[in-house]
Scaffold this motif. Structure first.
Motif, PDB file in Angstrom:
ATOM      1  N   SER A  51    -106.472  36.944   9.569  1.00 21.53           N
ATOM      2  CA  SER A  51    -105.333  36.039   9.399  1.00 21.53           C
ATOM      3  C   SER A  51    -104.731  35.677  10.752  1.00 21.53           C
ATOM      4  CB  SER A  51    -104.271  36.633   8.473  1.00 21.53           C
ATOM      5  OG  SER A  51    -103.536  37.649   9.118  1.00 21.53           O
ATOM      6  N   ARG A  52    -104.657  36.647  11.638  1.00 16.05           N
ATOM      7  CA  ARG A  52    -104.132  36.373  12.988  1.00 16.05           C
ATOM      8  C   ARG A  52    -105.030  35.382  13.731  1.00 16.05           C
ATOM      9  NH1 ARG A  52    -100.041  39.780  14.678  1.00 16.05           N
ATOM     10  NH2 ARG A  52     -99.633  41.509  13.293  1.00 16.05           N
ATOM     11  N   TRP A  53    -106.355  35.492  13.547  1.00 15.50           N
ATOM     12  CA  TRP A  53    -107.272  34.557  14.196  1.00 15.50           C
ATOM     13  C   TRP A  53    -106.950  33.134  13.763  1.00 15.50           C
ATOM     14  CZ3 TRP A  53    -110.515  30.599  13.247  1.00 15.50           C
ATOM     15  CH2 TRP A  53    -111.376  30.214  14.269  1.00 15.50           C
ATOM     16  N   TRP A  54    -106.832  32.920  12.449  1.00 18.70           N
ATOM     17  CA  TRP A  54    -106.544  31.574  11.942  1.00 18.70           C
ATOM     18  C   TRP A  54    -105.237  31.041  12.510  1.00 18.70           C
ATOM     19  CZ3 TRP A  54    -110.006  28.631   9.658  1.00 18.70           C
ATOM     20  CH2 TRP A  54    -111.064  29.227   8.966  1.00 18.70           C
ATOM     21  N   LEU A  55    -104.204  31.859  12.491  1.00 19.66           N
ATOM     22  CA  LEU A  55    -102.886  31.403  12.939  1.00 19.66           C
ATOM     23  C   LEU A  55    -102.835  31.204  14.450  1.00 19.66           C
ATOM     24  CD1 LEU A  55    -100.798  33.659  10.558  1.00 19.66           C
ATOM     25  CD2 LEU A  55    -101.042  31.168  10.408  1.00 19.66           C
ATOM     26  N   ASP A  56    -103.455  32.090  15.212  1.00 17.43           N
ATOM     27  CA  ASP A  56    -103.434  31.980  16.669  1.00 17.43           C
ATOM     28  C   ASP A  56    -104.295  30.834  17.190  1.00 17.43           C
ATOM     29  OD1 ASP A  56    -101.694  34.126  17.032  1.00 17.43           O
ATOM     30  OD2 ASP A  56    -103.314  35.580  17.339  1.00 17.43           O
ATOM     31  N   VAL A  62    -102.897  25.720  10.560  1.00 11.44           N
ATOM     32  CA  VAL A  62    -102.996  26.542   9.350  1.00 11.44           C
ATOM     33  C   VAL A  62    -101.591  27.025   9.028  1.00 11.44           C
ATOM     34  CG1 VAL A  62    -103.941  28.652   8.337  1.00 11.44           C
ATOM     35  CG2 VAL A  62    -105.383  27.232   9.814  1.00 11.44           C
ATOM     36  N   LYS A  63    -101.156  26.786   7.799  1.00 12.52           N
ATOM     37  CA  LYS A  63     -99.774  27.088   7.416  1.00 12.52           C
ATOM     38  C   LYS A  63     -99.651  28.376   6.600  1.00 12.52           C
ATOM     39  CE  LYS A  63     -98.489  23.121   9.130  1.00 12.52           C
ATOM     40  NZ  LYS A  63     -97.917  23.075  10.449  1.00 12.52           N
ATOM     41  N   ILE A  64    -100.627  28.633   5.714  1.00 17.55           N
ATOM     42  CA  ILE A  64    -100.546  29.787   4.821  1.00 17.55           C
ATOM     43  C   ILE A  64    -101.896  30.501   4.792  1.00 17.55           C
ATOM     44  CG2 ILE A  64    -100.180  30.585   2.453  1.00 17.55           C
ATOM     45  CD1 ILE A  64     -98.523  28.047   1.956  1.00 17.55           C
ATOM     46  N   ILE A  65    -101.847  31.821   4.926  1.00 22.11           N
ATOM     47  CA  ILE A  65    -103.028  32.666   4.757  1.00 22.11           C
ATOM     48  C   ILE A  65    -102.729  33.610   3.602  1.00 22.11           C
ATOM     49  CG2 ILE A  65    -104.602  34.339   5.813  1.00 22.11           C
ATOM     50  CD1 ILE A  65    -104.510  31.927   7.551  1.00 22.11           C
ATOM     51  N   ILE A  66    -103.650  33.687   2.655  1.00 21.11           N
ATOM     52  CA  ILE A  66    -103.540  34.670   1.575  1.00 21.11           C
ATOM     53  C   ILE A  66    -104.648  35.697   1.776  1.00 21.11           C
ATOM     54  CG2 ILE A  66    -103.664  35.082  -0.923  1.00 21.11           C
ATOM     55  CD1 ILE A  66    -101.169  33.528  -0.054  1.00 21.11           C
ATOM     56  N   LEU A  67    -104.271  36.954   1.935  1.00 14.49           N
ATOM     57  CA  LEU A  67    -105.229  38.051   2.036  1.00 14.49           C
ATOM     58  C   LEU A  67    -105.284  38.752   0.691  1.00 14.49           C
ATOM     59  CD1 LEU A  67    -104.154  39.658   5.431  1.00 14.49           C
ATOM     60  CD2 LEU A  67    -105.768  37.792   5.031  1.00 14.49           C
ATOM     61  N   ILE A  68    -106.493  39.045   0.238  1.00 12.63           N
ATOM     62  CA  ILE A  68    -106.678  39.760  -1.024  1.00 12.63           C
ATOM     63  C   ILE A  68    -107.588  40.938  -0.743  1.00 12.63           C
ATOM     64  CG2 ILE A  68    -107.432  39.628  -3.419  1.00 12.63           C
ATOM     65  CD1 ILE A  68    -107.112  36.542  -3.182  1.00 12.63           C
ATOM     66  N   SER A  69    -107.049  42.141  -0.856  1.00  8.13           N
ATOM     67  CA  SER A  69    -107.801  43.362  -0.615  1.00  8.13           C
ATOM     68  C   SER A  69    -108.002  44.071  -1.956  1.00  8.13           C
ATOM     69  CB  SER A  69    -107.035  44.268   0.357  1.00  8.13           C
ATOM     70  OG  SER A  69    -107.741  45.464   0.570  1.00  8.13           O
ATOM     71  N   GLU A  80    -101.413  39.804   0.467  1.00  6.45           N
ATOM     72  CA  GLU A  80    -100.457  39.541   1.537  1.00  6.45           C
ATOM     73  C   GLU A  80    -100.479  38.058   1.832  1.00  6.45           C
ATOM     74  OE1 GLU A  80    -101.003  41.990   5.006  1.00  6.45           O
ATOM     75  OE2 GLU A  80    -100.573  43.839   3.885  1.00  6.45           O
ATOM     76  N   LYS A  81     -99.308  37.513   2.080  1.00  5.17           N
ATOM     77  CA  LYS A  81     -99.165  36.112   2.483  1.00  5.17           C
ATOM     78  C   LYS A  81     -98.686  36.107   3.926  1.00  5.17           C
ATOM     79  CE  LYS A  81     -96.332  32.083   1.371  1.00  5.17           C
ATOM     80  NZ  LYS A  81     -95.278  31.617   0.455  1.00  5.17           N
ATOM     81  N   TRP A  82     -99.386  35.353   4.779  1.00  6.06           N
ATOM     82  CA  TRP A  82     -99.071  35.285   6.201  1.00  6.06           C
ATOM     83  C   TRP A  82     -98.827  33.849   6.617  1.00  6.06           C
ATOM     84  CZ3 TRP A  82     -99.261  39.208  10.081  1.00  6.06           C
ATOM     85  CH2 TRP A  82     -99.516  40.499   9.575  1.00  6.06           C
ATOM     86  N   GLY A  83     -98.038  33.668   7.656  1.00  8.20           N
ATOM     87  CA  GLY A  83     -97.784  32.366   8.257  1.00  8.20           C
ATOM     88  C   GLY A  83     -97.199  32.578   9.635  1.00  8.20           C
ATOM     89  N   GLY A 102     -93.336  31.599  18.238  1.00  7.98           N
ATOM     90  CA  GLY A 102     -94.142  31.661  17.025  1.00  7.98           C
ATOM     91  C   GLY A 102     -95.049  32.878  17.055  1.00  7.98           C
ATOM     92  N   MET A 103     -95.078  33.613  15.959  1.00  7.86           N
ATOM     93  CA  MET A 103     -95.875  34.836  15.876  1.00  7.86           C
ATOM     94  C   MET A 103     -96.430  34.956  14.456  1.00  7.86           C
ATOM     95  SD  MET A 103     -96.615  37.623  17.704  1.00  7.86           S
ATOM     96  CE  MET A 103     -95.316  37.990  18.836  1.00  7.86           C
ATOM     97  N   PRO A 104     -97.715  35.318  14.304  1.00  9.33           N
ATOM     98  CA  PRO A 104     -98.222  35.575  12.953  1.00  9.33           C
ATOM     99  C   PRO A 104     -97.343  36.616  12.257  1.00  9.33           C
ATOM    100  CG  PRO A 104    -100.036  35.514  14.510  1.00  9.33           C
ATOM    101  CD  PRO A 104     -98.755  35.505  15.316  1.00  9.33           C
ATOM    102  N   THR A 105     -96.900  36.271  11.047  1.00  9.28           N
ATOM    103  CA  THR A 105     -95.925  37.099  10.344  1.00  9.28           C
ATOM    104  C   THR A 105     -96.292  37.220   8.875  1.00  9.28           C
ATOM    105  OG1 THR A 105     -94.213  36.259  11.837  1.00  9.28           O
ATOM    106  CG2 THR A 105     -93.453  37.306   9.806  1.00  9.28           C
TER     107      THR A 105
END
Length: 155
Positions: A51-56, A62-69, A80-83, A102-105
């Motif tokens: 998710s950090r790769w996409w955002l950085d 890229v506005k929204i990352i959804i992680l599914i573990s 987890e939802k990241w932006g 701006g920081m991946p959060t």
């Protein structure tokens, strides 16, 4: 976009599923607005790094990352939802006075264990995914507790 591979100075990356509004980002190599990364054998730490790769690397495209573990042994799903979030700049100086950077959060998380959902619902903001204001009849995508419980039946 499916699982299109994108190239950035940070390397190549292919999301498990990606989405972009084709009317505003018509090129095949345009950055998606929404990325889903899912892992069964992958650790959550690896998904967070993804998710950090996409955002950085997307330059805030890229506005929204959804992680599914998924844990098959525990019969659980962790979302987890990241932006990009604005966080206080710990290194602000007189020459560079930006008080926020701006920081991946991580902006939301929820768990499904058995048939119990904790932390729902999960919302995806319309404006972030479609890059425009909603029209009448359009709005945020909301996965309510009942819908999330249906996801649990697949695990």
């Amino acid at each position: 976009m499916g699982s299109t591979t994108l190239t950035a100075p940070g390397g190549l990356k292919e999301g498990d599923s990606t989405f972009r509004p084709v009317d505003l980002r018509p090129h095949k190599q345009s950055w998606p607005t929404l990325v889903v990364e899912c892992g069964v054998s992958q650790s959550l730490r690896r998904l967070v790094a993804d998710s950090r790769w996409w955002l950085d690397n997307s330059g805030a495209e890229v506005k929204i990352i959804i992680l599914i573990s998924v844990s098959e042994t525990a019969r659980s799903i962790h979302f987890e939802k990241w932006g990009m979030g604005n966080v206080p700049n710990q290194q602000a100086t007189c020459e560079s006075p930006n008080t926020f950077i701006g920081m991946p959060t991580k902006t939301h998380e929820l768990d499904i264990a058995g048939d119990v959902v904790t932390g729902g619902p999960l919302g995806l903001e319309f404006e972030k995914t479609m890059l425009r204001q909603p029209r009448p009849g359009e709005g945020d995508i909301i996965f309510d507790t009942q819908e999330l419980e249906r996801f649990a039946t697949y695990v």
